[in-house]
Design a protein around this motif. Structure first.
Motif, PDB file in Angstrom:
ATOM      1  N   THR A  39      49.672 -14.674 -14.130  1.00  0.00           N
ATOM      2  CA  THR A  39      50.557 -13.767 -13.382  1.00  0.00           C
ATOM      3  C   THR A  39      49.789 -12.564 -12.861  1.00  0.00           C
ATOM      4  O   THR A  39      49.935 -12.172 -11.695  1.00  0.00           O
ATOM      5  CB  THR A  39      51.723 -13.295 -14.264  1.00  0.00           C
ATOM      6  N   LEU A  40      48.958 -11.973 -13.717  1.00  0.00           N
ATOM      7  CA  LEU A  40      48.175 -10.803 -13.293  1.00  0.00           C
ATOM      8  C   LEU A  40      47.148 -11.174 -12.231  1.00  0.00           C
ATOM      9  O   LEU A  40      46.913 -10.405 -11.295  1.00  0.00           O
ATOM     10  CB  LEU A  40      47.474 -10.177 -14.497  1.00  0.00           C
ATOM     11  N   LEU A  41      46.542 -12.347 -12.360  1.00  0.00           N
ATOM     12  CA  LEU A  41      45.529 -12.769 -11.400  1.00  0.00           C
ATOM     13  C   LEU A  41      46.137 -12.969 -10.013  1.00  0.00           C
ATOM     14  O   LEU A  41      45.645 -12.432  -9.014  1.00  0.00           O
ATOM     15  CB  LEU A  41      44.857 -14.061 -11.872  1.00  0.00           C
ATOM     16  N   ILE A  42      47.235 -13.725  -9.959  1.00  0.00           N
ATOM     17  CA  ILE A  42      47.859 -14.035  -8.663  1.00  0.00           C
ATOM     18  C   ILE A  42      48.735 -12.876  -8.184  1.00  0.00           C
ATOM     19  O   ILE A  42      48.574 -12.373  -7.070  1.00  0.00           O
ATOM     20  CB  ILE A  42      48.686 -15.331  -8.753  1.00  0.00           C
ATOM     21  N   SER A 102      62.747 -26.114 -13.868  1.00  0.00           N
ATOM     22  CA  SER A 102      63.117 -24.732 -14.208  1.00  0.00           C
ATOM     23  C   SER A 102      62.843 -24.436 -15.675  1.00  0.00           C
ATOM     24  O   SER A 102      63.248 -23.398 -16.197  1.00  0.00           O
ATOM     25  CB  SER A 102      64.604 -24.496 -13.912  1.00  0.00           C
ATOM     26  N   ILE A 103      62.153 -25.359 -16.342  1.00  0.00           N
ATOM     27  CA  ILE A 103      61.872 -25.218 -17.772  1.00  0.00           C
ATOM     28  C   ILE A 103      60.375 -25.352 -18.002  1.00  0.00           C
ATOM     29  O   ILE A 103      59.712 -26.183 -17.381  1.00  0.00           O
ATOM     30  CB  ILE A 103      62.626 -26.287 -18.603  1.00  0.00           C
ATOM     31  N   GLY A 104      59.851 -24.522 -18.903  1.00  0.00           N
ATOM     32  CA  GLY A 104      58.443 -24.621 -19.248  1.00  0.00           C
ATOM     33  C   GLY A 104      57.618 -23.431 -18.777  1.00  0.00           C
ATOM     34  O   GLY A 104      58.115 -22.551 -18.064  1.00  0.00           O
ATOM     35  N   THR A 105      56.367 -23.431 -19.171  1.00  0.00           N
ATOM     36  CA  THR A 105      55.478 -22.312 -18.865  1.00  0.00           C
ATOM     37  C   THR A 105      55.264 -22.143 -17.361  1.00  0.00           C
ATOM     38  O   THR A 105      55.311 -21.026 -16.842  1.00  0.00           O
ATOM     39  CB  THR A 105      54.121 -22.517 -19.561  1.00  0.00           C
ATOM     40  N   ALA A 106      55.037 -23.245 -16.641  1.00  0.00           N
ATOM     41  CA  ALA A 106      54.823 -23.161 -15.193  1.00  0.00           C
ATOM     42  C   ALA A 106      56.047 -22.598 -14.489  1.00  0.00           C
ATOM     43  O   ALA A 106      55.926 -21.808 -13.541  1.00  0.00           O
ATOM     44  CB  ALA A 106      54.480 -24.542 -14.628  1.00  0.00           C
ATOM     45  N   ALA A 107      57.240 -23.000 -14.951  1.00  0.00           N
ATOM     46  CA  ALA A 107      58.480 -22.505 -14.346  1.00  0.00           C
ATOM     47  C   ALA A 107      58.681 -21.023 -14.637  1.00  0.00           C
ATOM     48  O   ALA A 107      59.351 -20.323 -13.871  1.00  0.00           O
ATOM     49  CB  ALA A 107      59.669 -23.301 -14.887  1.00  0.00           C
ATOM     50  N   ALA A 108      58.112 -20.535 -15.721  1.00  0.00           N
ATOM     51  CA  ALA A 108      58.203 -19.111 -16.048  1.00  0.00           C
ATOM     52  C   ALA A 108      57.207 -18.306 -15.229  1.00  0.00           C
ATOM     53  O   ALA A 108      57.494 -17.187 -14.799  1.00  0.00           O
ATOM     54  CB  ALA A 108      57.954 -18.895 -17.538  1.00  0.00           C
ATOM     55  N   ILE A 109      56.039 -18.883 -14.979  1.00  0.00           N
ATOM     56  CA  ILE A 109      54.982 -18.163 -14.267  1.00  0.00           C
ATOM     57  C   ILE A 109      55.390 -17.849 -12.826  1.00  0.00           C
ATOM     58  O   ILE A 109      55.105 -16.752 -12.322  1.00  0.00           O
ATOM     59  CB  ILE A 109      53.666 -18.968 -14.292  1.00  0.00           C
ATOM     60  N   PHE A 110      56.072 -18.777 -12.160  1.00  0.00           N
ATOM     61  CA  PHE A 110      56.418 -18.563 -10.751  1.00  0.00           C
ATOM     62  C   PHE A 110      57.258 -17.302 -10.530  1.00  0.00           C
ATOM     63  O   PHE A 110      56.855 -16.431  -9.741  1.00  0.00           O
ATOM     64  CB  PHE A 110      57.130 -19.788 -10.183  1.00  0.00           C
ATOM     65  N   MET A 115      57.826 -11.297  -9.228  1.00  0.00           N
ATOM     66  CA  MET A 115      58.191  -9.958  -9.682  1.00  0.00           C
ATOM     67  C   MET A 115      56.963  -9.067  -9.819  1.00  0.00           C
ATOM     68  O   MET A 115      56.984  -7.889  -9.441  1.00  0.00           O
ATOM     69  CB  MET A 115      58.931 -10.039 -11.020  1.00  0.00           C
ATOM     70  N   CYS A 116      55.879  -9.628 -10.333  1.00  0.00           N
ATOM     71  CA  CYS A 116      54.637  -8.866 -10.504  1.00  0.00           C
ATOM     72  C   CYS A 116      54.092  -8.397  -9.158  1.00  0.00           C
ATOM     73  O   CYS A 116      53.585  -7.275  -9.044  1.00  0.00           O
ATOM     74  CB  CYS A 116      53.604  -9.730 -11.222  1.00  0.00           C
ATOM     75  N   PHE A 170      50.080  -4.678 -17.122  1.00  0.00           N
ATOM     76  CA  PHE A 170      49.894  -5.685 -18.171  1.00  0.00           C
ATOM     77  C   PHE A 170      51.034  -5.637 -19.171  1.00  0.00           C
ATOM     78  O   PHE A 170      51.544  -6.677 -19.606  1.00  0.00           O
ATOM     79  CB  PHE A 170      48.555  -5.452 -18.880  1.00  0.00           C
ATOM     80  N   ILE A 171      51.445  -4.423 -19.544  1.00  0.00           N
ATOM     81  CA  ILE A 171      52.534  -4.264 -20.508  1.00  0.00           C
ATOM     82  C   ILE A 171      53.831  -4.835 -19.935  1.00  0.00           C
ATOM     83  O   ILE A 171      54.586  -5.534 -20.620  1.00  0.00           O
ATOM     84  CB  ILE A 171      52.720  -2.782 -20.873  1.00  0.00           C
TER      85      ILE A 171
END
Length: 235
Positions: A39-42, A102-110, A115-116, A170-171
């Motif tokens: 998330t921080l990288l992209i 809509s479930i899982g780590t990849a779905a959370a990262i998007f 937002m980031c 980051f926080i």
């Protein structure tokens, strides 16, 4: 891992069996780091670009364009205040189209990246505004192009505050990763809820809390040292 194994692991975990909980905790730490770093990288990079555009299109700046600035300003102001747990739900249809689930780590990262990006853009803009306009004008008078000024003058002049801003970011991203547990994103938030809060086990909950605190402290210490070094070189 089949259903029986998962049920057995959950049953053992509910009894605070750390032979079962330890690998689950390590997996949760890895998932949290994956979500936060990606998330921080992209989002951090896209937010930097958007933040420079916001700054540059402000009245009197390099790419002055009040229409573009006000459109972007409104979009950022609409998205930033939305609580992330609600944003997760609102983004679900788009997440399914982009990620396929809509479930899982990849779905959370998007949604975290989206937002980031907008959160970063405002932080970047706010830290570029105080840069001395005289320095920029001097660079323009010497014939430097607008993009050269951004790369060699604007961002380097604001680098110290930007480093601290990204530590603060980051926080915020770590907080988002904790909430991502609600959509099966995994991570320390999900670990604390599933094996701590729901099992009434404060040891498990506080283990996750302590790890998150340590992560924040380490990142903040590194950011402080880097910012101090950059500011010292600029004097």
């Amino acid at each position: 891992m089949n259903a029986w194994t998962i049920d057995a692991a959950t049953s053992l975990a509910s009894k605070s069996d750390w032979t079962v909980l330890k690998p689950l905790l390590l997996q949760s730490v890895a998932q949290t780091l994956e979500m936060v770093l990606v998330t921080l990288l992209i989002g951090g990079f896209l937010g930097l670009v958007l933040g420079v555009v916001l700054y540059g299109t402000r009245p009197g700046n390099l790419f002055e364009n009040s229409v573009v600035y006000h459109i972007l300003d409104v979009i950022v102001n609409i998205i930033r205040p939305i609580p992330f747990i609600i944003f997760l739900a609102a983004m679900q249809p788009l997440t399914i189209k982009v990620v396929g689930t809509s479930i899982g780590t990849a779905a959370a990262i998007f949604p975290m990246v989206v937002m980031c990006t907008f959160a970063t853009s405002r932080l970047v803009e706010q830290n570029l505004v105080p840069v001395d306009p005289g320095i920029i004008e001097a660079a323009r008078a010497m014939g430097a192009s607008k993009f050269t000024i951004i790369r060699t003058v604007l961002i380097p002049e604001a680098l110290g505050p930007l480093i601290l801003a990204y530590a603060f970011l980051f926080i915020g991203v770590l907080d988002m990763s904790a909430m991502a547990g609600y959509i099966g994103g995994g991570g320390l938030g999900n670990f604390a809820i599933a094996y701590g809060y729901q099992k009434f086990d404060q040891t498990v909950t506080w283990s996750a809390v302590v790890i998150m605190i340590v992560l924040v402290q380490v990142v903040q210490a590194i950011a402080n040292a880097l910012a101090k070094h950059v500011l010292k070189r600029q004097r």
